[in-house]
Scaffold this motif. Structure first.
Motif, PDB file in Angstrom:
ATOM      1  N   GLU A 217     -38.687   3.762 -79.118  1.00  0.00           N
ATOM      2  CA  GLU A 217     -39.733   4.758 -79.345  1.00  0.00           C
ATOM      3  C   GLU A 217     -39.505   6.172 -79.772  1.00  0.00           C
ATOM      4  OE1 GLU A 217     -39.556   3.686 -76.186  1.00  0.00           O
ATOM      5  OE2 GLU A 217     -41.210   2.007 -75.719  1.00  0.00           O
ATOM      6  N   ALA A 218     -38.571   6.429 -79.674  1.00  0.00           N
ATOM      7  CA  ALA A 218     -37.986   7.907 -80.184  1.00  0.00           C
ATOM      8  C   ALA A 218     -37.774   7.285 -81.846  1.00  0.00           C
ATOM      9  CB  ALA A 218     -37.204   8.394 -79.411  1.00  0.00           C
ATOM     10  N   LEU A 219     -37.389   5.866 -82.100  1.00  0.00           N
ATOM     11  CA  LEU A 219     -36.635   6.145 -84.153  1.00  0.00           C
ATOM     12  C   LEU A 219     -38.078   5.848 -84.062  1.00  0.00           C
ATOM     13  CD1 LEU A 219     -33.314   4.188 -83.543  1.00  0.00           C
ATOM     14  CD2 LEU A 219     -33.812   6.144 -83.593  1.00  0.00           C
ATOM     15  N   ASP A 220     -39.198   5.204 -83.336  1.00  0.00           N
ATOM     16  CA  ASP A 220     -40.352   4.853 -84.794  1.00  0.00           C
ATOM     17  C   ASP A 220     -41.085   6.305 -85.245  1.00  0.00           C
ATOM     18  OD1 ASP A 220     -40.903   2.088 -84.836  1.00  0.00           O
ATOM     19  OD2 ASP A 220     -42.023   1.748 -82.888  1.00  0.00           O
ATOM     20  N   ILE A 221     -41.200   7.432 -84.119  1.00  0.00           N
ATOM     21  CA  ILE A 221     -41.682   8.215 -84.094  1.00  0.00           C
ATOM     22  C   ILE A 221     -41.021   9.282 -84.891  1.00  0.00           C
ATOM     23  CG2 ILE A 221     -41.824  10.870 -83.014  1.00  0.00           C
ATOM     24  CD1 ILE A 221     -42.950   9.116 -80.885  1.00  0.00           C
ATOM     25  N   ILE A 222     -39.305   9.351 -85.509  1.00  0.00           N
ATOM     26  CA  ILE A 222     -38.507  10.000 -86.209  1.00  0.00           C
ATOM     27  C   ILE A 222     -38.536   9.531 -87.618  1.00  0.00           C
ATOM     28  CG2 ILE A 222     -35.725   9.618 -86.963  1.00  0.00           C
ATOM     29  CD1 ILE A 222     -35.766  10.292 -83.191  1.00  0.00           C
ATOM     30  N   SER A 223     -39.174   8.073 -87.579  1.00  0.00           N
ATOM     31  CA  SER A 223     -38.922   7.561 -88.905  1.00  0.00           C
ATOM     32  C   SER A 223     -40.616   7.388 -89.084  1.00  0.00           C
ATOM     33  CB  SER A 223     -38.669   5.692 -88.810  1.00  0.00           C
ATOM     34  OG  SER A 223     -39.576   4.794 -89.394  1.00  0.00           O
ATOM     35  N   ILE A 224     -41.598   7.980 -88.777  1.00  0.00           N
ATOM     36  CA  ILE A 224     -42.757   8.096 -89.790  1.00  0.00           C
ATOM     37  C   ILE A 224     -42.815   9.822 -89.668  1.00  0.00           C
ATOM     38  CG2 ILE A 224     -44.267   9.116 -87.622  1.00  0.00           C
ATOM     39  CD1 ILE A 224     -46.142   7.648 -88.499  1.00  0.00           C
ATOM     40  N   LEU A 225     -41.999  10.607 -89.087  1.00  0.00           N
ATOM     41  CA  LEU A 225     -42.032  12.000 -89.157  1.00  0.00           C
ATOM     42  C   LEU A 225     -42.231  12.953 -90.490  1.00  0.00           C
ATOM     43  CD1 LEU A 225     -43.280  14.979 -87.438  1.00  0.00           C
ATOM     44  CD2 LEU A 225     -40.577  14.817 -86.317  1.00  0.00           C
ATOM     45  N   PRO A 226     -40.686  12.493 -91.035  1.00  0.00           N
ATOM     46  CA  PRO A 226     -39.942  13.011 -92.278  1.00  0.00           C
ATOM     47  C   PRO A 226     -41.479  12.976 -93.305  1.00  0.00           C
ATOM     48  CG  PRO A 226     -38.047  11.973 -91.325  1.00  0.00           C
ATOM     49  CD  PRO A 226     -39.579  11.592 -89.985  1.00  0.00           C
ATOM     50  N   LYS A 227     -41.295  11.380 -92.841  1.00  0.00           N
ATOM     51  CA  LYS A 227     -42.727   9.900 -94.380  1.00  0.00           C
ATOM     52  C   LYS A 227     -43.746  11.516 -94.173  1.00  0.00           C
ATOM     53  CE  LYS A 227     -39.834   6.167 -93.917  1.00  0.00           C
ATOM     54  NZ  LYS A 227     -39.473   5.326 -92.842  1.00  0.00           N
ATOM     55  N   ASN A 228     -44.234  11.546 -93.010  1.00  0.00           N
ATOM     56  CA  ASN A 228     -45.488  12.143 -93.259  1.00  0.00           C
ATOM     57  C   ASN A 228     -45.369  13.607 -93.659  1.00  0.00           C
ATOM     58  OD1 ASN A 228     -47.515  10.269 -93.490  1.00  0.00           O
ATOM     59  ND2 ASN A 228     -48.379  11.565 -91.103  1.00  0.00           N
ATOM     60  N   ALA A 229     -44.242  14.568 -93.348  1.00  0.00           N
ATOM     61  CA  ALA A 229     -44.572  15.732 -93.474  1.00  0.00           C
ATOM     62  C   ALA A 229     -44.594  15.907 -94.798  1.00  0.00           C
ATOM     63  CB  ALA A 229     -43.236  16.326 -92.371  1.00  0.00           C
ATOM     64  N   THR A 230     -43.125  15.328 -95.338  1.00  0.00           N
ATOM     65  CA  THR A 230     -42.366  15.699 -96.663  1.00  0.00           C
ATOM     66  C   THR A 230     -42.381  15.133 -97.427  1.00  0.00           C
ATOM     67  OG1 THR A 230     -40.204  15.793 -95.748  1.00  0.00           O
ATOM     68  CG2 THR A 230     -41.392  17.538 -95.555  1.00  0.00           C
ATOM     69  N   GLY A 231     -42.699  13.675 -96.990  1.00  0.00           N
ATOM     70  CA  GLY A 231     -42.322  12.573 -98.240  1.00  0.00           C
ATOM     71  C   GLY A 231     -41.021  12.340 -98.554  1.00  0.00           C
ATOM     72  N   GLN A 232     -40.192  12.328 -97.229  1.00  0.00           N
ATOM     73  CA  GLN A 232     -38.677  12.242 -97.322  1.00  0.00           C
ATOM     74  C   GLN A 232     -38.701  10.674 -96.049  1.00  0.00           C
ATOM     75  OE1 GLN A 232     -37.399  15.912 -95.828  1.00  0.00           O
ATOM     76  NE2 GLN A 232     -35.724  15.598 -96.435  1.00  0.00           N
ATOM     77  N   LYS A 233     -37.744  10.061 -96.984  1.00  0.00           N
ATOM     78  CA  LYS A 233     -37.210   8.928 -95.601  1.00  0.00           C
ATOM     79  C   LYS A 233     -36.987   9.162 -94.637  1.00  0.00           C
ATOM     80  CE  LYS A 233     -36.918   4.566 -98.857  1.00  0.00           C
ATOM     81  NZ  LYS A 233     -38.500   4.053 -98.846  1.00  0.00           N
ATOM     82  N   ILE A 234     -35.791  10.213 -94.349  1.00  0.00           N
ATOM     83  CA  ILE A 234     -35.534  10.598 -93.566  1.00  0.00           C
ATOM     84  C   ILE A 234     -34.684  11.867 -93.655  1.00  0.00           C
ATOM     85  CG2 ILE A 234     -32.950   9.461 -93.518  1.00  0.00           C
ATOM     86  CD1 ILE A 234     -33.091   8.986 -91.036  1.00  0.00           C
ATOM     87  N   THR A 235     -34.520  12.494 -92.701  1.00  0.00           N
ATOM     88  CA  THR A 235     -34.029  14.664 -93.150  1.00  0.00           C
ATOM     89  C   THR A 235     -32.965  13.819 -93.490  1.00  0.00           C
ATOM     90  OG1 THR A 235     -33.815  15.105 -90.721  1.00  0.00           O
ATOM     91  CG2 THR A 235     -36.199  15.605 -92.030  1.00  0.00           C
ATOM     92  N   SER A 236     -32.285  15.232 -93.709  1.00  0.00           N
ATOM     93  CA  SER A 236     -30.465  15.976 -93.393  1.00  0.00           C
ATOM     94  C   SER A 236     -30.109  15.096 -92.508  1.00  0.00           C
ATOM     95  CB  SER A 236     -29.963  16.362 -94.409  1.00  0.00           C
ATOM     96  OG  SER A 236     -30.893  17.069 -95.168  1.00  0.00           O
ATOM     97  N   TYR A 237     -29.989  16.012 -91.507  1.00  0.00           N
ATOM     98  CA  TYR A 237     -30.346  15.633 -90.466  1.00  0.00           C
ATOM     99  C   TYR A 237     -30.875  15.265 -89.093  1.00  0.00           C
ATOM    100  CZ  TYR A 237     -26.556  18.408 -92.300  1.00  0.00           C
ATOM    101  OH  TYR A 237     -25.868  18.897 -93.163  1.00  0.00           O
ATOM    102  N   VAL A 238     -30.399  13.789 -88.630  1.00  0.00           N
ATOM    103  CA  VAL A 238     -31.548  13.822 -87.102  1.00  0.00           C
ATOM    104  C   VAL A 238     -30.746  14.315 -85.485  1.00  0.00           C
ATOM    105  CG1 VAL A 238     -31.887  12.015 -85.979  1.00  0.00           C
ATOM    106  CG2 VAL A 238     -32.887  12.193 -88.461  1.00  0.00           C
ATOM    107  N   SER A 239     -29.952  14.792 -84.705  1.00  0.00           N
ATOM    108  CA  SER A 239     -29.450  15.165 -83.916  1.00  0.00           C
ATOM    109  C   SER A 239     -29.822  14.166 -82.592  1.00  0.00           C
ATOM    110  CB  SER A 239     -29.048  16.869 -83.868  1.00  0.00           C
ATOM    111  OG  SER A 239     -28.561  16.767 -85.383  1.00  0.00           O
ATOM    112  N   LEU A 240     -29.085  13.262 -81.952  1.00  0.00           N
ATOM    113  CA  LEU A 240     -29.340  12.879 -80.745  1.00  0.00           C
ATOM    114  C   LEU A 240     -28.428  13.459 -79.478  1.00  0.00           C
ATOM    115  CD1 LEU A 240     -30.519   9.717 -82.079  1.00  0.00           C
ATOM    116  CD2 LEU A 240     -32.089  11.211 -80.884  1.00  0.00           C
TER     117      LEU A 240
END
Lengths: 166, 701
Positions: B241-264
């Protein structure tokens, strides 16, 4: 899949180089950054190939020009690298220098983020504590007038060294 | 909301340009980021993840706490902002720190952490570039993801020069480098780092940070103590579930497929401490609220601001409190009290663009409307809506009286250019159509007397005109009826029909809206008919969606309202049913089409009007830029916030001018009134007509 990974990583500003031997990749490291660099943990074959390099002490990390590290996996869809950096000193080594060079085995490239779920979960739970960095391209900001600018607090260059032909 | 502040933002040319450019670029970047993804199914998943999580929130909090503690973190569960601030200060003091470094955290803005720490003698340094800029300026973020979007390079250069005591040129790369160099030392000297969190995982106790600059990695790595501040709604059961949120967030926020850093991060690193401060601040109570819990599904991507036509004009210092954008309006009363929400809730124009892009599929616009009901109401409006609108004779009598009262203000062509009293100054750049001498209801009575309805086996349609068309645009009503008759329907206008109730609902008078729903349902269901046709999409939404919702507590009326809802269609939908598609665009004079918000997003109708224009009206449709962006009308909005309304309209008029065509087709009397008034004000010759009028012109030939 390698080509897809390369295209995605380059699209976000990473430098991608493909090597058929670890030795060639090591030569690229020396040529790019000189002899004294920071490093996080590296597999034995890579560490041996980098015998010409002096690995700096933690207190020097903030002043060295570059760092080498090793990615557990690569994500083709986004050009991302999965780095296991649970040790804070090693993590600092990848965060402070202006150049970050990452070894990635071609066989470790997987199609997308969801297919990495199992690997991330086991990395997270396999040790008492863990810190994983999914890294995609160099550090970036668009906080001033939304102008994309590379290299604000993290590395300004990300070089991905793909090891093929193993 | 103070008119002065609104005016100041409207005239802030940098802000306007920045937000305008962003509004143009964002949809393109976003579409590219979602390429190959199915946005709808992804957001359905995110919505379901949040729904389920909110359902067992207390349990999830407990599970997360156990896992995080098992991994070696210290968890502080805090009910109030005060408790959270105290917990954080306590940790900082225990570490003997007088200085902390921070990475971006909206939750820390929510609890106003920095002023509290400063007061206690702890210097708190924001290290995210945008946050540092606004910290130096002494301001608050004007966007959840791009906090300093309102600042230009010169202002940033001035702030930096003042801070570091040497002249910084207004050059963006060099300003970024200055931030890197200036802030670097602080990561080493601070003994405590404070971060926000984007997602927390219950089964492993891990937290996830989604960032671009790399400062969060330093904040969570170099100081020996890391404090992570988390709103409890960010907890999900597992990594998937966390990865689904991490996946939609930058796309919808800034139009990035993913941000430079995702830290877990799970547990503290060797030799370090990790403190997790879990903030409730009303969240558990909100999660138990059947209507408003939806607001907590928010992933804080800021997309609702990115597409908001009002945000584009005034920015986040007006359109929000701490949290900005559409969802900011919704969250403010819950996190920061109704007194801070009262003014800003009125700023939403109701175009529903935010609903279309929301990563968690929140009905943001609907929540804003319902919150208006809860909030304070304007004195006197209850009398207006209650007494007047429920009583047909009184209401219609008042409108007829208005016909006479408007006379002194009409120009030679009958249009109204100068309004008395309150409306005068601000609407000066637009003209208004007058109230017609004879409303359509009178015309219909005479018409049905002269030519009694001949059904002759035809499908029978009841015409629900809506007040604006009835009293201001009777000819639009006539065109609707004649078009439908030409197309083979039999049409009847039930004269008892009342206002649909939307103006009452939008002003928070839900009791009155409910009465209108009940009365109109009775009136329309009394007659035998196959369809009910509307020419105002707001009425359509009201009849189709609001009536059943409003009457939910009255089983008998509710059942009738559902039967009614199934019969309600817009003019274009009924007309398009009769089209045998040729696929050949018309060869008549070209038109451009403006999608009404409530038709496009409220009813999902956008193909049918174009079909009607091409196949029935025989026109060629030339698309304008952003055909579905709001025209700035929004019902009473145009009068409450005339300047914002006009700025939105200007953009629409530019788009129309860009097509070079002589006619704009619309399917809404409100849009017609707004666009026509604006075009008339700038002496444009472009005609604005309802699709029904253009269809009728052709069908009569």
């Amino acid at each position: 899949m390698i080509a897809r990974f390369q295209a995605a990583a380059e699209a976000v500003g990473a430098v991608v180089r493909r090597f058929s031997s670890v030795a060639d990749a090591a030569a690229y490291v020396l040529q790019t950054s000189g002899h004294a660099i920071a490093a996080s943990h590296l597999p034995d074959d890579i560490r041996r190939a980098l015998s010409g390099v002096t690995f700096t002490q933690p207190e020097e990390h903030r002043d060295v020009p570059a760092c080498v590290s090793f990615a557990t996996a690569g994500v083709a869809a986004t050009g991302s690298l999965l780095l296991e950096l649970s040790d804070a000193v090693e993590r600092g080594a990848t965060a402070l220098p202006p150049i970050h060079m990452v070894f990635l085995r071609a066989s470790a490239i997987i199609p997308d983020l969801p297919s990495l779920t199992g690997a991330i979960d086991s990395l997270l739970s396999s040790r008492p504590h863990s810190y994983l960095s999914l890294t995609t391209g160099p550090s970036r900001t668009a906080d001033i007038e939304r102008v994309l600018t590379i290299g604000v607090h993290g590395p300004k260059e990300l070089h991905i060294l793909i090891l093929e032909g193993e | 909301m103070s008119k002065k502040i609104i005016r100041q933002k409207i005239h802030d040319s940098f802000l306007r340009t920045a937000l305008k450019n962003f509004a143009a670029q964002y949809p393109v970047a976003r579409a590219r980021a979602f390429e190959g993804d199915d946005f709808e199914s992804l957001r359905d998943r995110v919505s379901a993840i949040r729904d389920n999580a909110l359902r067992d929130l207390p349990d999830l909090v407990e599970r997360f706490r156990e896992s995080a503690e098992a991994a070696g973190a210290t968890v502080h569960l805090c009910t109030s902002p005060e408790e959270a601030r105290r917990a954080i200060l306590g940790i900082v003091r225990e570490k003997g720190a007088e200085f902390v470094v921070k990475s971006k955290s909206m939750t820390s803005e929510e609890i106003r952490l920095n002023p509290y720490l400063e007061k206690a003698g702890v210097r708190s340094l924001e290290t995210d570039l945008g946050e540092w800029i606004i910290q130096l300026a002494g301001e608050r973020p004007s966007h959840m993801v791009m906090p300093a979007i309102h600042k230009n390079r010169q202002e940033v250069a001035d702030l930096f020069s003042r801070e570091i005591g040497r002249d910084c040129p207004p050059d963006i790369p060099s300003l970024v480098e200055t931030a890197r160099e200036t802030l670097r030392e602080s990561f080493f000297t601070a003994r405590v780092g404070i971060s926000g969190t984007n997602v927390a995982v219950a089964d492993s106790g891990a937290i996830g940070l989604v960032t671009n600059e790399g400062n969060a990695r330093l904040v969570t790595t170099l100081p020996e103590t890391h404090i992570a501040l988390i709103g409890i709604e960010k907890i999900v059961p597992s990594l998937a579930e966390a990865l689904d949120i991490i996946s939609i967030l930058p796309k919808n926020a800034t139009g990035q497929k993913i941000t430079s850093y995702v830290s877990l991060i799970r547990g503290p690193s060797e030799g370090h401490e990790l403190h997790i401060v879990l903030l409730d601040n009303g969240r558990r109570q909100l999660a138990a609220d059947p209507r408003f819990r939806e607001a907590m599904k928010c992933v804080k991507c800021g997309a609702c601001a990115n597409v908001c036509p009002v945000y584009e004009i005034v920015g986040g210092h007006v359109f929000g409190h701490i949290y900005v954008g559409g969802i900011g309006l919704v969250l403010t009363p819950f996190f920061h009290g109704t007194e801070n929400a009262r003014d800003i809730l009125g700023l939403c124009i109701g175009c529903r663009r935010c609903n279309e892009v929301c990563a968690a599929k929140i009905d943001i616009e609907g929540l804003i409307l319902d919150l208006r009901e809860r909030g304070a109401k304007i004195p006197g409006q209850k009398a207006l809506f209650g007494t007047l609108m429920r009583n047909r004779t009184l209401f219609h009598g008042a409108l007829r009286a208005a016909y006479l009262a408007q006379k002194p203000f009409q120009g030679r062509d009958g249009r109204i250019r100068h309004l008395p009293l309150v409306l005068g100054g601000d609407t000066g750049n637009r003209s208004l159509p007058p109230i017609a001498e004879r409303p359509y209801r009178d015309i219909a009575r005479d018409r049905e007397k002269v030519a009694p309805e001949d059904q002759g086996g035809r499908e029978r349609v009841l015409f629900f005109s809506g007040c604006l068309a009835d009293f201001v645009f009777p000819e639009m009503c006539r065109d609707t009826v004649e078009s439908l008759e030409c197309l083979g329907y039999s049409v009847h206008f039930p004269r008892e029909q009342l206002c649909c109730g939307i103006p009452a609902r939008y002003s928070g008078e839900v009791g009155i809206a409910r009465d209108m729903a009940r009365l109109n349902t009775e009136i329309l269901m009394k007659e035998q008919a196959d369809f009910v046709v509307t020419i105002c999409p707001t009425c359509t939404m009201s009849l189709k969606h609001d009536f059943p919702n409003l009457l939910e507590g009255e089983p008998e009326h509710h059942a009738r309202s559902l039967e009614l809802a199934a019969k309600v269609f817009n003019f274009a939908e009924l007309a398009a049913r009769k089209v045998v598609k040729s696929g050949i665009p018309g060869d008549g004079e070209p038109v451009t089409y403006h999608d009404a918000c409530h038709l496009r997003r409220g009813c999902g109708v956008f193909r049918e009007p174009r079909t009607v224009l091409e196949e029935i009206a025989d026109r060629k449709v030339v698309e304008m830029e952003g055909p579905d962006t709001c025209c700035g009308f929004g019902g009473s909005y145009a009068f409450k916030f005339p300047e914002i309304s006009y700025e939105i309209l200007k953009k629409k008029m530019d788009a129309i001018a860009g097509t070079g065509v002589g006619t704009v087709a619309v399917d809404c009397p409100g849009c017609k009134m707004q666009i026509e008034g604006g075009l008339e004000g700038i002496k444009s010759r472009v005609r604005v007509e309802h699709t029904a009028t253009l269809a009728a012109e052709r069908l009569r030939e």
